[in-house]
Each structure stands twice: as C-alpha cells, then as structure tokens.
Write a protein that holds these residues in place. Structure first.
Motif, PDB file in Angstrom:
ATOM      1  N   LEU A 107       0.847  -1.187   0.000  1.00  0.00           N
ATOM      2  CA  LEU A 107       0.000   0.000   0.000  1.00  0.00           C
ATOM      3  C   LEU A 107       0.887   1.244   0.000  1.00  0.00           C
ATOM      4  O   LEU A 107       1.707   1.423   0.897  1.00  0.00           O
ATOM      5  N   ILE A 108       0.692   2.084  -0.993  1.00  0.00           N
ATOM      6  CA  ILE A 108       1.481   3.306  -1.125  1.00  0.00           C
ATOM      7  C   ILE A 108       0.588   4.482  -0.740  1.00  0.00           C
ATOM      8  O   ILE A 108      -0.373   4.797  -1.432  1.00  0.00           O
ATOM      9  N   SER A 109       0.886   5.094   0.392  1.00  0.00           N
ATOM     10  CA  SER A 109       0.112   6.219   0.905  1.00  0.00           C
ATOM     11  C   SER A 109      -1.390   5.939   0.801  1.00  0.00           C
ATOM     12  O   SER A 109      -2.137   6.690   0.185  1.00  0.00           O
ATOM     13  N   PRO A 110      -1.839   4.848   1.404  1.00  0.00           N
ATOM     14  CA  PRO A 110      -3.241   4.454   1.238  1.00  0.00           C
ATOM     15  C   PRO A 110      -4.204   5.379   1.972  1.00  0.00           C
ATOM     16  O   PRO A 110      -3.927   5.830   3.074  1.00  0.00           O
ATOM     17  N   TRP A 111      -5.326   5.643   1.350  1.00  0.00           N
ATOM     18  CA  TRP A 111      -6.370   6.462   1.945  1.00  0.00           C
ATOM     19  C   TRP A 111      -7.356   5.498   2.603  1.00  0.00           C
ATOM     20  O   TRP A 111      -8.343   5.094   2.009  1.00  0.00           O
ATOM     21  N   VAL A 112      -7.073   5.100   3.826  1.00  0.00           N
ATOM     22  CA  VAL A 112      -7.839   4.046   4.475  1.00  0.00           C
ATOM     23  C   VAL A 112      -8.839   4.557   5.501  1.00  0.00           C
ATOM     24  O   VAL A 112      -9.568   3.775   6.088  1.00  0.00           O
ATOM     25  N   ASP A 113      -8.883   5.862   5.700  1.00  0.00           N
ATOM     26  CA  ASP A 113      -9.851   6.455   6.618  1.00  0.00           C
ATOM     27  C   ASP A 113     -10.586   7.551   5.867  1.00  0.00           C
ATOM     28  O   ASP A 113     -10.039   8.617   5.595  1.00  0.00           O
ATOM     29  N   MET A 114     -11.840   7.280   5.538  1.00  0.00           N
ATOM     30  CA  MET A 114     -12.641   8.224   4.766  1.00  0.00           C
ATOM     31  C   MET A 114     -13.432   9.174   5.664  1.00  0.00           C
ATOM     32  O   MET A 114     -14.157  10.019   5.174  1.00  0.00           O
ATOM     33  N   THR A 115     -13.298   9.037   6.969  1.00  0.00           N
ATOM     34  CA  THR A 115     -14.096   9.834   7.892  1.00  0.00           C
ATOM     35  C   THR A 115     -13.522  11.236   8.061  1.00  0.00           C
ATOM     36  O   THR A 115     -12.359  11.495   7.757  1.00  0.00           O
ATOM     37  N   GLU A 116     -14.349  12.107   8.568  1.00  0.00           N
ATOM     38  CA  GLU A 116     -13.909  13.479   8.849  1.00  0.00           C
ATOM     39  C   GLU A 116     -12.795  13.501   9.893  1.00  0.00           C
ATOM     40  O   GLU A 116     -11.972  14.400   9.905  1.00  0.00           O
ATOM     41  N   GLU A 117     -12.772  12.495  10.774  1.00  0.00           N
ATOM     42  CA  GLU A 117     -11.719  12.439  11.790  1.00  0.00           C
ATOM     43  C   GLU A 117     -10.337  12.397  11.138  1.00  0.00           C
ATOM     44  O   GLU A 117      -9.379  12.938  11.669  1.00  0.00           O
ATOM     45  N   MET A 140     -14.167  16.729   1.187  1.00  0.00           N
ATOM     46  CA  MET A 140     -15.189  17.031   0.192  1.00  0.00           C
ATOM     47  C   MET A 140     -15.144  16.077  -0.995  1.00  0.00           C
ATOM     48  O   MET A 140     -16.174  15.688  -1.513  1.00  0.00           O
ATOM     49  N   ARG A 141     -13.956  15.689  -1.447  1.00  0.00           N
ATOM     50  CA  ARG A 141     -13.862  14.810  -2.607  1.00  0.00           C
ATOM     51  C   ARG A 141     -14.610  13.507  -2.358  1.00  0.00           C
ATOM     52  O   ARG A 141     -15.384  13.058  -3.187  1.00  0.00           O
ATOM     53  N   ALA A 142     -14.368  12.915  -1.227  1.00  0.00           N
ATOM     54  CA  ALA A 142     -15.029  11.649  -0.931  1.00  0.00           C
ATOM     55  C   ALA A 142     -16.517  11.864  -0.687  1.00  0.00           C
ATOM     56  O   ALA A 142     -17.336  11.072  -1.127  1.00  0.00           O
ATOM     57  N   ALA A 143     -16.853  12.943   0.004  1.00  0.00           N
ATOM     58  CA  ALA A 143     -18.253  13.184   0.343  1.00  0.00           C
ATOM     59  C   ALA A 143     -19.093  13.399  -0.909  1.00  0.00           C
ATOM     60  O   ALA A 143     -20.181  12.853  -1.034  1.00  0.00           O
ATOM     61  N   CYS A 144     -18.594  14.183  -1.824  1.00  0.00           N
ATOM     62  CA  CYS A 144     -19.367  14.546  -3.007  1.00  0.00           C
ATOM     63  C   CYS A 144     -19.384  13.446  -4.054  1.00  0.00           C
ATOM     64  O   CYS A 144     -20.364  13.268  -4.750  1.00  0.00           O
ATOM     65  N   ALA A 145     -18.304  12.748  -4.180  1.00  0.00           N
ATOM     66  CA  ALA A 145     -18.178  11.883  -5.338  1.00  0.00           C
ATOM     67  C   ALA A 145     -18.253  10.392  -5.041  1.00  0.00           C
ATOM     68  O   ALA A 145     -18.579   9.617  -5.917  1.00  0.00           O
ATOM     69  N   ASP A 149     -21.908   9.849   4.321  1.00  0.00           N
ATOM     70  CA  ASP A 149     -21.393   9.885   5.698  1.00  0.00           C
ATOM     71  C   ASP A 149     -21.514   8.525   6.370  1.00  0.00           C
ATOM     72  O   ASP A 149     -20.599   8.079   7.046  1.00  0.00           O
ATOM     73  N   GLU A 150     -22.661   7.866   6.204  1.00  0.00           N
ATOM     74  CA  GLU A 150     -22.855   6.544   6.810  1.00  0.00           C
ATOM     75  C   GLU A 150     -21.852   5.533   6.266  1.00  0.00           C
ATOM     76  O   GLU A 150     -21.285   4.746   7.018  1.00  0.00           O
ATOM     77  N   GLN A 151     -21.664   5.541   4.959  1.00  0.00           N
ATOM     78  CA  GLN A 151     -20.754   4.575   4.336  1.00  0.00           C
ATOM     79  C   GLN A 151     -19.317   4.792   4.770  1.00  0.00           C
ATOM     80  O   GLN A 151     -18.561   3.836   4.903  1.00  0.00           O
ATOM     81  N   TRP A 152     -18.928   6.023   4.982  1.00  0.00           N
ATOM     82  CA  TRP A 152     -17.563   6.321   5.413  1.00  0.00           C
ATOM     83  C   TRP A 152     -17.174   5.526   6.638  1.00  0.00           C
ATOM     84  O   TRP A 152     -16.052   5.111   6.801  1.00  0.00           O
ATOM     85  N   ARG A 153     -18.114   5.365   7.550  1.00  0.00           N
ATOM     86  CA  ARG A 153     -17.824   4.744   8.838  1.00  0.00           C
ATOM     87  C   ARG A 153     -17.750   3.224   8.759  1.00  0.00           C
ATOM     88  O   ARG A 153     -17.302   2.577   9.690  1.00  0.00           O
ATOM     89  N   ALA A 155     -16.306  -0.390   7.740  1.00  0.00           N
ATOM     90  CA  ALA A 155     -14.951  -0.912   7.505  1.00  0.00           C
ATOM     91  C   ALA A 155     -14.710  -1.188   6.028  1.00  0.00           C
ATOM     92  O   ALA A 155     -13.582  -1.090   5.560  1.00  0.00           O
ATOM     93  N   SER A 156     -15.768  -1.480   5.278  1.00  0.00           N
ATOM     94  CA  SER A 156     -15.584  -1.735   3.847  1.00  0.00           C
ATOM     95  C   SER A 156     -15.236  -0.464   3.080  1.00  0.00           C
ATOM     96  O   SER A 156     -14.628  -0.525   2.013  1.00  0.00           O
ATOM     97  N   CYS A 157     -15.570   0.700   3.622  1.00  0.00           N
ATOM     98  CA  CYS A 157     -15.232   1.982   2.993  1.00  0.00           C
ATOM     99  C   CYS A 157     -14.003   2.615   3.644  1.00  0.00           C
ATOM    100  O   CYS A 157     -13.196   3.234   2.966  1.00  0.00           O
ATOM    101  N   SER A 158     -13.865   2.463   4.927  1.00  0.00           N
ATOM    102  CA  SER A 158     -12.703   2.947   5.687  1.00  0.00           C
ATOM    103  C   SER A 158     -12.044   1.734   6.326  1.00  0.00           C
ATOM    104  O   SER A 158     -12.276   1.425   7.496  1.00  0.00           O
ATOM    105  N   PRO A 159     -11.212   1.006   5.568  1.00  0.00           N
ATOM    106  CA  PRO A 159     -10.714  -0.279   6.051  1.00  0.00           C
ATOM    107  C   PRO A 159      -9.906  -0.235   7.338  1.00  0.00           C
ATOM    108  O   PRO A 159      -9.756  -1.265   7.990  1.00  0.00           O
ATOM    109  N   HIS A 160      -9.426   0.924   7.736  1.00  0.00           N
ATOM    110  CA  HIS A 160      -8.711   0.973   9.020  1.00  0.00           C
ATOM    111  C   HIS A 160      -9.660   0.682  10.183  1.00  0.00           C
ATOM    112  O   HIS A 160      -9.222   0.372  11.285  1.00  0.00           O
ATOM    113  N   ARG A 161     -10.961   0.726   9.936  1.00  0.00           N
ATOM    114  CA  ARG A 161     -11.954   0.448  10.969  1.00  0.00           C
ATOM    115  C   ARG A 161     -12.297  -1.040  11.078  1.00  0.00           C
ATOM    116  O   ARG A 161     -13.139  -1.421  11.875  1.00  0.00           O
TER     117      ARG A 161
END
Length: 174
Positions: A107-117, A140-145, A149-153, A155-161
């Motif tokens: 994983l190269i600089s993976p974006w694994v947390d899609m939450t606002e946190e 905003m990029r993830a939110a709009c496109a 918000d529910e999906q962000w949380r 684990a399938s969308c934010s695998p660090h969870r």
C-alpha cells in the motif's frame, strides 16, 4: 507463461474519481520490467457515476477470478492512495469470505480512513504544505463523489476500521 505465474494486481489511486492506466503507466510498466511479473491494472468504475461500493465489489470479483487462475502465493496486491483503500478492501473481503489471500499487500500512501476524523488528524495539519491535494478538499472529494457519511464509517469503505481479528488475517503488508 509471462511472469512465470507471478501476478501483481495494481489498483491505481486518484481519489476514487480520477486517474487511470495512462497516469500510472510509468509505475506499472516499471513494476513489470523490474519483477518480470504480469502487472494487471484494472479500469475500475469511478465516481461520481459509480459510487461506493461499486468499484470495490468489481475488484473483489476480479480477485476471486485471479485466485482461481494463479497460485495465490504468486499474487501481490498493490495500490496507491484511493487504490490503496481498494486494495486493502479486496484483501480484507477475500479473508472474510474464506478465499485465499495473496502472498503480500503493498500500500502506497493508502487512503484508508474516509471519515472526517482523518482530516482532523494532527499529521494532516502538520503536513498540509507538502500534500498536493488541497487541504480543504480532502473530505469534500469523498463526500461529493464517492460515499455517504454513513458509508464512510463502515470498515468496507474505511478499512482501518476493520476489526483487529480481521486485520490480523492480512498477508505480509508493506
């Protein structure tokens, strides 16, 4: 058999809505040259036309087909940024469904947390001058496109969870 049965599944980044084979060709062609492996870089469905979980489901189905053709011990799954998110999601899904996992995960600089946190993390603020993605648009990029918000949380969308027990089933990971 090109690559002697070795395969690298490379999932490109691009905030889930941009980039593709042409933007990552320099990287994937170099991976093929240096490793002698077959490098597969799928053109996955991107946002905003295809929102979460369309790309992840398609990539999971692709991985299932690949482990039927290749020895999983000869497969490496890689991804950068949003592609790192998807790569991790694919391997977590395989492990959860009892499929063979690949020999490794890169994983190269993976974006694994899609939450606002994630946008509020100390490291994000400390490194914002070095980040090529404008600080204000990270969430905003993830939110709009891509996701809600529910999906962000999830684990399938934010695998660090993902639960620790599930993360423990990952293959060697870089």
């Amino acid at each position: 058999d090109p690559g002697g049965g070795k395969l690298i599944l490379y999932i490109h980044g691009g905030a889930f809505f941009t980039c593709g084979a042409s933007t990552h060709f320099f990287l994937t062609s170099e991976l093929a040259r240096r490793t002698g492996a077959v490098v597969l870089q799928p053109a996955y469905p991107r946002a905003p036309e295809h929102r979460f979980p369309v790309a992840l489901r398609g990539l999971c189905a692709l991985f299932e087909q690949l482990v039927a053709r290749y020895d999983p011990r000869n497969i490496l799954v890689c991804g950068d940024s949003a592609g790192g998110n998807l790569a991790l999601g694919v391997v977590l899904d395989a492990a959860a469904r009892g499929l063979p996992t690949p020999a490794g995960l890169c994983l190269i600089s993976p974006w694994v947390d899609m939450t606002e946190e994630s946008v509020m993390a100390c490291s994000v603020g400390a490194n914002k001058a070095r980040d090529y993605i404008p600080y204000a648009t990270l969430g905003m990029r993830a939110a709009c496109a891509y996701a809600t918000d529910e999906q962000w949380r999830a684990a399938s969308c934010s695998p660090h969870r993902a639960p620790l027990a599930q993360l423990a089933r990952l293959p060697p990971t870089l």
